[in-house]
Design an enzyme around this catalytic site. Structure first.
Site, PDB file in Angstrom:
ATOM      1  N   ASP A 128      -7.109   2.928  -3.425  1.00 16.97           N
ATOM      2  CA  ASP A 128      -7.854   2.981  -2.157  1.00 16.97           C
ATOM      3  C   ASP A 128      -8.166   4.441  -1.851  1.00 16.97           C
ATOM      4  O   ASP A 128      -7.259   5.258  -1.693  1.00 16.97           O
ATOM      5  CB  ASP A 128      -7.005   2.366  -1.037  1.00 16.97           C
ATOM      6  CG  ASP A 128      -7.759   2.251   0.293  1.00 16.97           C
ATOM      7  OD1 ASP A 128      -8.950   2.655   0.348  1.00 16.97           O
ATOM      8  OD2 ASP A 128      -7.165   1.758   1.271  1.00 16.97           O
ATOM      9  N   LYS A 187      -9.934  -6.818   7.807  1.00 11.78           N
ATOM     10  CA  LYS A 187      -8.960  -6.425   8.830  1.00 11.78           C
ATOM     11  C   LYS A 187      -9.488  -6.977  10.134  1.00 11.78           C
ATOM     12  O   LYS A 187     -10.591  -6.621  10.564  1.00 11.78           O
ATOM     13  CB  LYS A 187      -8.837  -4.903   8.916  1.00 11.78           C
ATOM     14  CG  LYS A 187      -8.129  -4.273   7.725  1.00 11.78           C
ATOM     15  CD  LYS A 187      -8.017  -2.774   7.864  1.00 11.78           C
ATOM     16  CE  LYS A 187      -7.379  -2.173   6.619  1.00 11.78           C
ATOM     17  NZ  LYS A 187      -7.532  -0.704   6.581  1.00 11.78           N
ATOM     18  N   SER A 231       0.865  -1.169   0.000  1.00  2.08           N
ATOM     19  CA  SER A 231       0.000   0.000   0.000  1.00  2.08           C
ATOM     20  C   SER A 231       0.908   1.226   0.000  1.00  2.08           C
ATOM     21  O   SER A 231       1.698   1.402   0.925  1.00  2.08           O
ATOM     22  CB  SER A 231      -0.875  -0.023   1.250  1.00  2.08           C
ATOM     23  OG  SER A 231      -1.649   1.153   1.323  1.00  2.08           O
ATOM     24  N   GLU A 263     -10.940   0.414  -3.803  1.00  4.62           N
ATOM     25  CA  GLU A 263     -11.231   0.145  -2.388  1.00  4.62           C
ATOM     26  C   GLU A 263     -11.900   1.353  -1.743  1.00  4.62           C
ATOM     27  O   GLU A 263     -11.401   2.477  -1.840  1.00  4.62           O
ATOM     28  CB  GLU A 263      -9.906  -0.203  -1.668  1.00  4.62           C
ATOM     29  CG  GLU A 263     -10.076  -0.595  -0.205  1.00  4.62           C
ATOM     30  CD  GLU A 263      -8.748  -1.008   0.452  1.00  4.62           C
ATOM     31  OE1 GLU A 263      -7.757  -1.248  -0.272  1.00  4.62           O
ATOM     32  OE2 GLU A 263      -8.702  -1.072   1.691  1.00  4.62           O
ATOM     33  N   ASP A 287     -13.713  -1.774   2.701  1.00  5.97           N
ATOM     34  CA  ASP A 287     -12.816  -1.814   3.851  1.00  5.97           C
ATOM     35  C   ASP A 287     -13.589  -1.198   5.022  1.00  5.97           C
ATOM     36  O   ASP A 287     -14.286  -1.914   5.779  1.00  5.97           O
ATOM     37  CB  ASP A 287     -11.528  -1.036   3.509  1.00  5.97           C
ATOM     38  CG  ASP A 287     -10.568  -0.848   4.676  1.00  5.97           C
ATOM     39  OD1 ASP A 287     -10.917  -1.193   5.819  1.00  5.97           O
ATOM     40  OD2 ASP A 287      -9.451  -0.333   4.464  1.00  5.97           O
ATOM     41  N   LYS A 315      -1.025  -1.175  -4.480  1.00  8.05           N
ATOM     42  CA  LYS A 315      -2.199  -0.344  -4.179  1.00  8.05           C
ATOM     43  C   LYS A 315      -1.710   1.062  -3.934  1.00  8.05           C
ATOM     44  O   LYS A 315      -0.703   1.271  -3.246  1.00  8.05           O
ATOM     45  CB  LYS A 315      -2.887  -0.922  -2.944  1.00  8.05           C
ATOM     46  CG  LYS A 315      -3.629   0.053  -2.033  1.00  8.05           C
ATOM     47  CD  LYS A 315      -4.455  -0.737  -1.027  1.00  8.05           C
ATOM     48  CE  LYS A 315      -4.619  -0.006   0.292  1.00  8.05           C
ATOM     49  NZ  LYS A 315      -5.320  -0.857   1.288  1.00  8.05           N
ATOM     50  N   LYS A 367      -2.945   5.089  -2.806  1.00  8.99           N
ATOM     51  CA  LYS A 367      -4.011   5.895  -2.214  1.00  8.99           C
ATOM     52  C   LYS A 367      -4.395   6.985  -3.200  1.00  8.99           C
ATOM     53  O   LYS A 367      -3.534   7.537  -3.897  1.00  8.99           O
ATOM     54  CB  LYS A 367      -3.501   6.527  -0.912  1.00  8.99           C
ATOM     55  CG  LYS A 367      -3.147   5.506   0.165  1.00  8.99           C
ATOM     56  CD  LYS A 367      -4.375   4.787   0.687  1.00  8.99           C
ATOM     57  CE  LYS A 367      -4.021   3.893   1.860  1.00  8.99           C
ATOM     58  NZ  LYS A 367      -5.216   3.262   2.452  1.00  8.99           N
ATOM     59  N   GLY A 426      -4.181  -4.207   6.168  1.00 12.40           N
ATOM     60  CA  GLY A 426      -3.189  -3.878   7.192  1.00 12.40           C
ATOM     61  C   GLY A 426      -3.453  -2.492   7.746  1.00 12.40           C
ATOM     62  O   GLY A 426      -4.190  -1.698   7.143  1.00 12.40           O
TER      63      GLY A 426
HETATM   64  O1  OSB Z   1      -7.239   1.813   4.192  1.00 11.45           O
HETATM   65  O2  OSB Z   1      -6.116   0.040   4.111  1.00 11.45           O
HETATM   66  C1  OSB Z   1      -6.279   1.169   4.569  1.00 11.45           C
HETATM   67  C2  OSB Z   1      -3.283   2.152   6.702  1.00 11.45           C
HETATM   68  C3  OSB Z   1      -3.902   2.781   7.750  1.00 11.45           C
HETATM   69  C4  OSB Z   1      -5.273   2.919   7.736  1.00 11.45           C
HETATM   70  C5  OSB Z   1      -6.018   2.419   6.671  1.00 11.45           C
HETATM   71  C6  OSB Z   1      -5.390   1.761   5.620  1.00 11.45           C
HETATM   72  C7  OSB Z   1      -3.999   1.662   5.630  1.00 11.45           C
HETATM   73  C8  OSB Z   1      -3.231   1.071   4.539  1.00 11.45           C
HETATM   74  C9  OSB Z   1      -1.886   0.506   4.859  1.00 11.45           C
HETATM   75  O3  OSB Z   1      -3.607   1.078   3.391  1.00 11.45           O
HETATM   76  C10 OSB Z   1      -1.840  -0.964   4.821  1.00 11.45           C
HETATM   77  C11 OSB Z   1      -0.565  -1.489   5.436  1.00 11.45           C
HETATM   78  O4  OSB Z   1       0.415  -1.624   4.703  1.00 11.45           O
HETATM   79  O5  OSB Z   1      -0.539  -1.770   6.647  1.00 11.45           O
HETATM   80 MG    MG Z   2      -8.341   0.634   2.883  1.00 11.92          MG
END
Ligand code: OSB
Ligand code: MG
Length: 380
Positions: free
Chosen positions: A200, A274, A147, A225, A250, A173, A175, A302
């Protein structure tokens, strides 16, 4: 209780002590999403003791309520005042029973999950087996994606993508947020036409933005996402009807019921599970099972976890149904020095080895935990 049950069941568990530590670890790089920037990972580490054996888990609440409503302070309050009193000194046979003990407390899945996950790790340690065995998973390896947070410009993002692709990760992925979406996707697609790529949005868009997502269909993303509100299912179904890219939920999935409703109305074609967001391993496994029976692939999300939470995710991800790469990348992407030894590493093929040691399977380095601890409470 019949004889068979007695022969195979373990001595009852009874939590006699809970330790809750508030930890603060510096992140190697700031992590930016549509809802904010993190420079540190601050979280509650929960240790559950039963008769001299202990299990550990981290709570995925954050310092602020910008991802979901719970924070470290609300989680500590709920743990101390309501969840610990509901479980301390109570006999139970299996951690799957804990959610029922907590049922009077409405919401607060992250706080509930922290105790439940610690109890699963405790059970694994009591039995002397790796965590995946008590979750119903398998050994071997799991596939990891990455991510990548929002970057200061497209060039910096492309450099990050280059690094992660070269490292072997199984999907990328990124953001997105309004104004930082089509250009990012176009730049990556131009350089990597075949990359398994997804975006995402962390709830940054509204249903009125459907035309943007129709446009993104051309980029052949694996999924988009959580485009819409954190508590919405109905408008995600409306959006999914209008686009060909699978929607992945999510933030909107906080329970098995949410997952059932989302699948039933077609709000998503993929779910990010999660364990902390849904209230623990029992619910996470139930969602994975429901999705498997309904042809909805799932993957393990994560929350920038330290190695303790990261390894819980790796073990969870071995359950049937987790057919897509998880956000279970290497510790070194986030931390100079993880709390576990060895840290979580990723092979050049983008896989993480599922630990065969007892419990989470890697040693916790308590001197590092101590150094990172800002506050500690013992509940008994
Ligand atoms: O939306 O998946 C998410 C991190 C913090 C809060 C929300 C998200 C995330 C990540 C990071 O996308 C995922 C990771 O590598 O831990
Ligand atoms: Mg997410």
């Amino acid at each position: 209780m019949n004889a068979d049950r007695r022969a195979y069941s373990l001595p009852a568990m009874k939590l006699d002590r809970l330790e809750v530590r508030l930890l603060k670890l510096p992140l190697r790089f700031p992590f930016e999403t549509s809802f904010g920037v993190s420079t540190h990972k601050e979280f509650l580490l929960v240790s559950a003791w039963s008769d001299g054996v202990v299990g550990h888990a981290e709570c995925v609440a954050d310092v602020d309520p910008f991802y979901l409503p719970e924070t470290n302070v609300t989680a500590l309050h709920i743990l101390k005042e309501f969840l610990a009193p509901a479980v301390l000194g109570v006999d139970f046979e299996h951690p799957r029973e804990l959610l029922a003990l907590f049922s009077r407390v409405r919401g607060h899945p992250m706080a509930k999950a922290a105790i439940e996950m610690a109890a699963y790790e405790l059970l694994a340690r009591q039995k002397g087996v790796p965590l995946y065995k008590v979750l119903g998973g398998r050994g071997g390896t799991v596939e990891s994606g990455v991510s990548i947070g929002l970057q200061k410009d497209v060039g910096t993002l492309l450099e990050k993508v280059d690094l992660e692709v070269a490292a072997g990760y199984r999907r990328v992925k990124i953001k997105i947020k309004p104004g930082k979406d089509r250009k990012l996707v176009a730049a990556i697609r131009e350089r990597y036409p075949e990359l398994r790529l997804m975006v995402d949005a962390n709830s940054a868009y509204r249903i009125e933005d459907a035309p943007l997502f129709r446009e993104l269909d051309a980029a052949k993303l694996m999924m988009v996402e959580q485009p819409l509100a954190w508590n919405d299912i109905v408008e995600h179904a409306e959006l999914q009807r209008q686009i060909t890219t699978p929607v992945c939920l999510d933030e909107s999935i906080h329970s098995l019921e949410d997952a059932r409703h989302a699948v039933a109305i077609g709000a998503c074609r993929i779910i990010n599970i999660k364990v902390g967001r849904v209230g623990g391993h029992t619910v996470a496994a139930a969602i994975a099972d429901h999705c498997l029976r309904h042809g909805v692939p799932v993957w393990c999300g994560g929350m920038l976890e330290s190695g303790i939470g990261r390894l819980h995710n790796v073990h969870l991800q071995t359950l049937p149904g987790f057919t897509l790469p998880g956000d279970t990348s290497a510790s070194s992407r986030y931390f100079e020095e993880d709390l576990i030894d060895p840290p979580v590493t990723v092979s050049p093929q983008g896989t993480v080895a599922v630990p065969e040691g007892v419990g989470i399977g890697h040693e916790i380095v308590w001197s590092r935990v101590q150094r990172a601890t800002a506050h500690m409470e013992v509940l008994r």
